[in-house]
Design an enzyme around this catalytic site. Structure first.
Site, PDB file in Angstrom:
ATOM      1  N   SER A   1       0.847  -1.193   0.000  1.00 36.51           N
ATOM      2  CA  SER A   1       0.000   0.000   0.000  1.00 36.51           C
ATOM      3  C   SER A   1       0.876   1.234   0.000  1.00 36.51           C
ATOM      4  CB  SER A   1      -0.889   0.039   1.245  1.00 36.51           C
ATOM      5  OG  SER A   1      -1.453   1.346   1.355  1.00 36.51           O
TER       6      SER A   1
ATOM      7  N   ASP B   1      -4.937   3.181  -1.649  1.00 37.91           N
ATOM      8  CA  ASP B   1      -5.918   3.449  -0.598  1.00 37.91           C
ATOM      9  C   ASP B   1      -6.492   4.853  -0.756  1.00 37.91           C
ATOM     10  OD1 ASP B   1      -6.077   1.111   1.109  1.00 37.91           O
ATOM     11  OD2 ASP B   1      -3.972   1.492   1.600  1.00 37.91           O
TER      12      ASP B   1
ATOM     13  N   HIS C   1      -1.297  -1.468  -4.201  1.00 42.82           N
ATOM     14  CA  HIS C   1      -2.564  -1.203  -3.509  1.00 42.82           C
ATOM     15  C   HIS C   1      -2.719   0.297  -3.285  1.00 42.82           C
ATOM     16  CE1 HIS C   1      -5.947  -2.445  -0.901  1.00 42.82           C
ATOM     17  NE2 HIS C   1      -5.541  -1.506  -0.049  1.00 42.82           N
TER      18      HIS C   1
ATOM     19  N   ASP D   1      -6.163  -6.940   4.567  1.00 39.25           N
ATOM     20  CA  ASP D   1      -5.581  -5.592   4.561  1.00 39.25           C
ATOM     21  C   ASP D   1      -5.607  -5.000   5.959  1.00 39.25           C
ATOM     22  OD1 ASP D   1      -4.846  -2.963   4.045  1.00 39.25           O
ATOM     23  OD2 ASP D   1      -6.571  -2.508   2.759  1.00 39.25           O
TER      24      ASP D   1
ATOM     25  N   HIS E   1      -8.546   0.507  -3.582  1.00 38.73           N
ATOM     26  CA  HIS E   1      -9.425   0.283  -2.426  1.00 38.73           C
ATOM     27  C   HIS E   1     -10.095   1.611  -2.078  1.00 38.73           C
ATOM     28  CE1 HIS E   1      -9.479  -0.714   2.205  1.00 38.73           C
ATOM     29  NE2 HIS E   1     -10.692  -0.600   1.709  1.00 38.73           N
TER      30      HIS E   1
ATOM     31  N   MET F   1     -11.072  -6.632   5.798  1.00 44.08           N
ATOM     32  CA  MET F   1     -10.299  -5.614   6.519  1.00 44.08           C
ATOM     33  C   MET F   1      -9.913  -6.165   7.893  1.00 44.08           C
ATOM     34  SD  MET F   1      -9.815  -3.066   4.570  1.00 44.08           S
ATOM     35  CE  MET F   1      -8.908  -2.148   5.843  1.00 44.08           C
TER      36      MET F   1
ATOM     37  N   MET G   1     -12.243   3.903   0.011  1.00 42.25           N
ATOM     38  CA  MET G   1     -12.850   4.141   1.330  1.00 42.25           C
ATOM     39  C   MET G   1     -13.561   5.486   1.243  1.00 42.25           C
ATOM     40  SD  MET G   1      -9.609   2.725   3.494  1.00 42.25           S
ATOM     41  CE  MET G   1      -8.541   2.836   2.049  1.00 42.25           C
TER      42      MET G   1
ATOM     43  N   MET H   1      -9.113   7.633   0.380  1.00 43.17           N
ATOM     44  CA  MET H   1      -9.871   8.009   1.585  1.00 43.17           C
ATOM     45  C   MET H   1     -10.445   9.406   1.438  1.00 43.17           C
ATOM     46  SD  MET H   1      -7.218   6.720   4.451  1.00 43.17           S
ATOM     47  CE  MET H   1      -6.581   5.038   4.458  1.00 43.17           C
TER      48      MET H   1
HETATM   49  C1  DX5 Z   1      -6.191   1.033   5.975  1.00 37.31           C
HETATM   50  C2  DX5 Z   1      -5.717   0.766   4.560  1.00 37.31           C
HETATM   51  C3  DX5 Z   1      -4.576  -0.167   4.507  1.00 37.31           C
HETATM   52  C4  DX5 Z   1      -3.359   0.320   5.198  1.00 37.31           C
HETATM   53  C5  DX5 Z   1      -2.454  -0.820   5.488  1.00 37.31           C
HETATM   54  O1  DX5 Z   1      -7.241   1.897   5.917  1.00 37.31           O
HETATM   55  O2  DX5 Z   1      -6.770   0.224   3.790  1.00 37.31           O
HETATM   56  O3  DX5 Z   1      -4.288  -0.557   3.174  1.00 37.31           O
HETATM   57  O4  DX5 Z   1      -2.683   1.286   4.472  1.00 37.31           O
HETATM   58  O5  DX5 Z   1      -1.379  -0.327   6.215  1.00 37.31           O
HETATM   59  P1  DX5 Z   1      -0.578  -1.230   7.225  1.00 37.31           P
HETATM   60  O6  DX5 Z   1      -0.003  -2.373   6.435  1.00 37.31           O
HETATM   61  O7  DX5 Z   1       0.450  -0.308   7.756  1.00 37.31           O
HETATM   62  O8  DX5 Z   1      -1.547  -1.712   8.267  1.00 37.31           O
HETATM   63 ZN    ZN Z   2      -6.405  -0.778   1.722  1.00 36.50          ZN
END
Ligand code: DX5
Ligand code: ZN
Length: 225
Positions: free
Chosen positions: A10, A37, A35, A175, A68, A139, A70, A39
């Protein structure tokens, strides 16, 4: 044949001032997927990046872009993420009232279809969409931040998801809090795609990333064997 073990770093944990290089380095280090992320500061209490950043990263690699989302709502933005160059788009079942429509939209855009659940959400939400997805993401932390601790109860959830998937060729991804200490149990429970942010990007550049990716893959393969 089980689906291959895939390591998906990620970039949330990467150095945002040089994201292009961070993506190239992690792919050269042996990552299978990248990956992404996304947000929105609304569905989750943090803001990361959107389709324009993904579009800017796209020319840096041919690696699979695993996006992904969010964000809520997700539907109005699916086309933008498809156009930006995502190869898969994963939406949260909690992000809207019409999950099946979101999945159909991603399919119609020609992308791999992913669905994910927060740790507290029951798997039963997915029973009626199993034939509409390519990827299920469990998750293992509450989404929003990297560097959190793996929630142990998610091991049983992965096992149950694997049983629910049966013989379908659905990627089972996990994840959050994935490290060399936690990845083995997740692999043994049936996950085959492992997102790792801090466990990889805590290192400093290509050599450290290669060491981390290799160690994660080794621990997953050993646990699955
Ligand atoms: C959390 C994300 C993850 C996160 C994982 O909201 O979806 O992908 O970045 O990070 P680590 O591996 O540090 O838990
Ligand atoms: Zn993620």
């Amino acid at each position: 044949m089980p689906l291959p073990i895939r390591i998906a770093p990620s970039i949330l944990a990467a150095d945002f001032s040089k994201l292009g290089q961070e993506v190239r380095d992690v792919v050269e280090a042996g990552a299978d997927w990248v990956h992404l992320d996304v947000m929105d500061g609304h569905f989750v209490p943090n803001i990361s990046f959107g389709p324009d950043v993904i579009k800017a990263l796209r020319p840096h690699t041919t690696a699979f872009f695993d996006c992904h989302l969010m964000i809520a709502p997700a539907d109005p933005y699916l086309e933008a993420f498809a156009r930006a160059g995502c190869d898969s788009i994963t939406v949260h079942a909690e992000a809207g009232p019409h999950l099946h429509r979101s999945l159909q939209t991603i399919r119609a855009l020609g992308k791999k279809v992913g669905v994910t659940l927060n740790p507290a959400a029951p798997l039963s939400v997915l029973e009626n969409v199993l034939d509409d997805v390519d990827l299920i993401l469990i998750m293992s932390v509450n989404p929003g931040f990297g560097g959190q601790k793996f929630i142990p109860a998610m091991i049983e959830k992965i096992r149950a998801a694997k049983a629910m998937i049966g013989e379908r060729p659905i990627e089972l991804q996990v994840d959050g809090g994935i490290t060399v200490e936690t990845i083995g149990a997740a692999a043994a429970a049936g996950a085959n795609v492992f997102v790792a942010g801090s466990a990889i990007y805590k290192g400093n550049g290509l050599d450290d990333y290669r060491t981390a990716v290799t160690a994660l893959r080794g621990a997953a393969e050993t646990a699955r064997a």
